[in-house]
Scaffold this motif. Structure first.
Motif, PDB file in Angstrom:
ATOM      1  N   UNK A  66      -3.084   7.570 -15.122  1.00 46.62           N
ATOM      2  CA  UNK A  66      -4.426   7.976 -15.527  1.00 46.62           C
ATOM      3  C   UNK A  66      -5.261   6.794 -16.042  1.00 46.62           C
ATOM      4  N   UNK A  67      -4.600   5.761 -16.532  1.00 53.69           N
ATOM      5  CA  UNK A  67      -5.314   4.582 -17.041  1.00 53.69           C
ATOM      6  C   UNK A  67      -5.746   3.624 -15.933  1.00 53.69           C
ATOM      7  N   UNK A  68      -5.242   3.801 -14.724  1.00 52.62           N
ATOM      8  CA  UNK A  68      -5.609   2.944 -13.604  1.00 52.62           C
ATOM      9  C   UNK A  68      -4.392   2.266 -12.986  1.00 52.62           C
ATOM     10  N   UNK A  69      -4.682   1.273 -12.166  1.00 58.98           N
ATOM     11  CA  UNK A  69      -3.628   0.546 -11.453  1.00 58.98           C
ATOM     12  C   UNK A  69      -3.035  -0.530 -12.346  1.00 58.98           C
ATOM     13  N   UNK A  70      -1.719  -0.628 -12.309  1.00 61.53           N
ATOM     14  CA  UNK A  70      -1.027  -1.710 -13.007  1.00 61.53           C
ATOM     15  C   UNK A  70      -0.844  -2.844 -12.008  1.00 61.53           C
ATOM     16  N   UNK A  74       0.840  -1.203   0.000  1.00 63.68           N
ATOM     17  CA  UNK A  74       0.000   0.000   0.000  1.00 63.68           C
ATOM     18  C   UNK A  74       0.872   1.249   0.000  1.00 63.68           C
ATOM     19  N   UNK A  75       1.923   1.240   0.789  1.00 64.80           N
ATOM     20  CA  UNK A  75       2.841   2.378   0.841  1.00 64.80           C
ATOM     21  C   UNK A  75       3.457   2.644  -0.540  1.00 64.80           C
ATOM     22  N   UNK A  76       3.937   1.595  -1.178  1.00 65.28           N
ATOM     23  CA  UNK A  76       4.516   1.749  -2.511  1.00 65.28           C
ATOM     24  C   UNK A  76       3.475   2.246  -3.518  1.00 65.28           C
ATOM     25  N   UNK A  77       2.258   1.732  -3.445  1.00 68.34           N
ATOM     26  CA  UNK A  77       1.206   2.163  -4.366  1.00 68.34           C
ATOM     27  C   UNK A  77       0.906   3.644  -4.166  1.00 68.34           C
ATOM     28  N   UNK A  78       0.840   4.072  -2.905  1.00 67.07           N
ATOM     29  CA  UNK A  78       0.569   5.480  -2.624  1.00 67.07           C
ATOM     30  C   UNK A  78       1.734   6.372  -3.052  1.00 67.07           C
ATOM     31  N   UNK A  79       2.952   5.925  -2.794  1.00 64.14           N
ATOM     32  CA  UNK A  79       4.142   6.690  -3.165  1.00 64.14           C
ATOM     33  C   UNK A  79       4.321   6.726  -4.683  1.00 64.14           C
ATOM     34  N   UNK A  80       4.019   5.624  -5.346  1.00 60.02           N
ATOM     35  CA  UNK A  80       4.013   5.493  -6.799  1.00 60.02           C
ATOM     36  C   UNK A  80       5.300   5.995  -7.456  1.00 60.02           C
ATOM     37  N   UNK A  81       6.445   5.372  -7.138  1.00 59.52           N
ATOM     38  CA  UNK A  81       7.702   5.844  -7.724  1.00 59.52           C
ATOM     39  C   UNK A  81       7.713   5.721  -9.250  1.00 59.52           C
ATOM     40  N   UNK A  82       8.040   6.793  -9.901  1.00 60.28           N
ATOM     41  CA  UNK A  82       8.116   6.867 -11.373  1.00 60.28           C
ATOM     42  C   UNK A  82       6.801   6.494 -12.055  1.00 60.28           C
ATOM     43  N   UNK A  83       5.701   6.510 -11.331  1.00 55.92           N
ATOM     44  CA  UNK A  83       4.395   6.201 -11.921  1.00 55.92           C
ATOM     45  C   UNK A  83       4.234   4.759 -12.355  1.00 55.92           C
ATOM     46  N   UNK A  84       4.963   3.835 -11.727  1.00 54.17           N
ATOM     47  CA  UNK A  84       4.887   2.439 -12.177  1.00 54.17           C
ATOM     48  C   UNK A  84       3.682   1.689 -11.623  1.00 54.17           C
TER      49      UNK A  84
END
Length: 86
Positions: free
Chosen positions: A42-46, A28-38
Motif C-alpha cells: 500500500x505504501x508503493x514499490x520497494x 516485471x513478472x516478479x513485481x506483478x506476482x509480488x511474492x510475500x508482498x516484498x
C-alpha cells in the motif's frame, strides 16, 4: 585468423541485448506476482527489491549470453574460413 576485435563487440552487444530482455521480463513478472508482498504494498514499490532482482538476473545472463555469442561467432568464423580455403 579470426577477427578478434569483433569478438568483444559481438559478445557485449549480444549479452546486453539478451540480458536486458530477460531481466525486464523476469523483473516485471516478479513485481506483478509480488511474492510475500516484498516488491510493493500500500505504501508503493520497494525499489531496492526491484533493483536487486534486476541485477541478480542481468549480470549472470549477460556473462553467459555474451560468452556464448562470442564463442558462436568464433566458431562460425572458423567454419567460413575453412570453407573458403578448402
Amino acid at each position: 585468423m579470426i577477427a578478434r576485435r569483433a569478438l568483444w563487440p559481438i559478445g557485449i552487444v549480444s549479452g546486453v541485448s539478451i540480458a536486458g530482455v530477460v531481466t525486464l521480463i523476469v523483473t516485471v513478472w516478479e513485481w506483478l506476482e509480488n511474492p510475500s508482498g516484498i516488491f510493493h504494498d500500500a505504501d508503493g514499490t520497494r525499489w531496492s527489491f526491484v533493483f536487486d532482482t534486476a541485477l541478480s538476473w542481468f549480470v549472470p545472463t549477460f556473462l553467459w549470453a555474451g560468452g556464448i555469442a562470442a564463442l558462436a561467432y568464433a566458431v562460425a568464423a572458423l567454419l567460413r574460413r575453412r570453407r573458403r580455403s578448402g
